[in-house]
Design an enzyme around this catalytic site. Structure first.
Site, short mmCIF file in Angstrom:
data_model
loop_
_atom_site.label_atom_id
_atom_site.label_comp_id
_atom_site.label_asym_id
_atom_site.label_seq_id
_atom_site.Cartn_x
_atom_site.Cartn_y
_atom_site.Cartn_z
N LYS A 93 0.78 -1.12 0.19
CA LYS A 93 0.15 0.00 0.04
C LYS A 93 0.83 1.20 0.03
O LYS A 93 0.63 2.48 -0.62
CB LYS A 93 -1.04 0.17 1.05
N GLU A 115 -9.83 5.90 3.09
CA GLU A 115 -10.71 4.46 3.83
C GLU A 115 -9.69 3.64 3.91
O GLU A 115 -8.90 3.52 3.41
CB GLU A 115 -11.74 4.31 2.62
N SER A 382 2.16 -9.87 -0.70
CA SER A 382 1.60 -8.45 -0.83
C SER A 382 1.84 -7.79 0.90
O SER A 382 2.03 -6.70 0.78
CB SER A 382 0.03 -8.52 -1.01
#
Ligand SMILES: *Cc1c(COP(=O)(O)O)cnc(C)c1O
Length: 405
Positions: A93, A115, A382
């Site tokens: 991210k 969010e 990830s």
């Protein structure tokens, strides 16, 4: 038909998917964002600044790691892991959050909203907001706040305000709606850092581009190690940003198969899952036209996954397109399979993956043994599992402890 790599078109369409389905009040902001992104993309100073932050702040390049023991254990194809779990804040991210905060700076916007589901995107956003001295508000569903307490505390330490969203199912979808409402009201000084390859144009394209670094590095690294392309790329798919980041630089390599793994929850028949390509339909949700889980009236259905980061009713529009043209395949893993994957990677490699990532591990455990030893799989690791240890312990460890008494 345009080449796949050049999509979307100027209005954000990937075939019939994507677009800009937002209230009129946001159109100006979205067009301004698209225009600024277009300028930034071709600005060497922007790209250099981003590359420096990715290197010195986030920890890129991430290693491409040969999972030797996992390969041996599964007894088939050679398995490599792209180690996005080693990045600052623990997941991919941060790649997107850094790109977008630089854009916000260029647009003179000092208030940042976001969010978050699993909290990973909220943490990444709060981190870059702290790094650039911006005010930060993160919207998060009440259910997710409870299951991701560690990440909530991290965001608060980073100076972000975490707003609890109790509407509806109180997870990611409702958090996005609240963030969009905030953006409509405060658009003049506020940038919305959306966390996945989702939402209205230009987000799916922009987030993909910021995550492409995963695939670009992987290409170089696999050529260094194996002097050839991989045979199969595997990644879990929530909104689809880590998957598209890995896949995109390989799209025109016909020999490379690609597979995205959705959250099968308690099984497709149970109805408690988030596998949009298993019985989902075409619809519009939160700015984009794509596959989603809705009933015949178009009402969004409840979703379920053990991993908050995959628990969303819509999939990024580019994935819908890549599936339609047959370029990328999609499968799902259930909660139980993901938990087994979580355990498998932890024990075989000493790497505790995020529960999202564990869905990709589960898929590899199914397919690697059936592939010959000269084939190569690259799995996108990830994120790391620190945030999920309590959840996994509830399901895995405690039953073992009780059983041994
Ligand atoms: C958020 C998250 C995901 C899912 O999001 P995508 O946009 O589909 O990548 C997957 N893995 C981890 C570790 C995450 O934090």
């Amino acid at each position: 038909m345009p080449a796949i790599e050049t999509l979307p078109d100027a209005h954000g369409h990937f075939g019939v998917y994507g677009g800009m389905f937002v209230p009129e009040t946001l159109m100006t902001a979205l067009h301004a964002l698209a225009a600024e992104y277009d300028r930034a993309k071709n600005d060497a100073q922007f790209q250099n600044q981003l590359a420096r932050l990715l290197r010195d702040f986030a920890g890129r390049p991430t290693p491409l790691y040969f999972a030797e023991r996992l390969t041996k254990k599964l007894g088939g194809a050679k398995i490599y892991l792209k180690r996005e779990d080693l990045l600052h804040t623990g997941a991919h991210k941060i790649n997107n959050a850094l790109g977008q905060i630089l854009l916000a700076q260029r647009m003179g916007k000092n208030r940042i909203i976001a969010e978050t589901g699993a909290g990973q995107h909220g943490v990444a956003t709060a981190t870059v907001a702290a790094r650039f001295g911006c005010e930060c508000v993160v919207y998060m569903g009440a259910v997710d706040i409870e299951r991701q307490a560690l990440n909530v505390a991290r965001m608060k330490f980073l100076g972000a305000k975490v707003v609890t969203v109790t509407a509806g199912q109180a997870t990611l979808k409702e958090a996005i709606s609240e963030a969009m409402r905030d953006w409509v009201t405060n658009v003049r000084n506020t940038h919305y850092i959306l966390g996945s390859a989702l939402g209205s144009h230009p987000y799916p394209m922009m987030v993909r581009d910021f995550q492409r670094v995963i695939g670009e590095e992987t290409r170089k690294q696999i050529f260094d190690r194996e002097q050839r392309l991989p045979d199969l790329l595997v990644a879990c798919v929530g909104g689809g940003s880590n998957a598209i980041g890995l896949f995109h630089p390989f799209l025109s390599d016909a020999s490379v198969r690609m597979l995205g793994v959705e959250a099968g929850g308690e099984g497709i028949q149970s109805g408690k899952h988030a596998a949009r390509f298993q019985g989902g339909r075409l619809g519009v949700l939160q700015g984009t036209k794509t596959f989603l889980l809705a009933n015949e009236d178009g009402q969004i259905e409840l979703t379920h996954s053990i991993s908050a980061g995959l628990d969303y009713a819509a999939i990024g529009p580019e994935h819908s397109y890549l599936r339609e043209i047959g370029r990328v395949e999609y499968d799902f893993a259930t909660d139980d399979e993901a938990l087994a994957g979580f355990k498998l990677l932890s024990e075989a490699e000493g790497i505790i993956p995020a529960l999202e990532t564990a869905h990709a591990v589960a898929h590899i455990a199914k397919v690697a043994p059936k592939m010959p030893a000269d084939k190569i799989i690259v799995m996108n690791c990830s994120g790391r599992g620190d945030k999920d240890v309590a959840t996994a312990a509830k399901h895995l460890l405690l039953s073992e402890v009780e059983g041994s008494r």
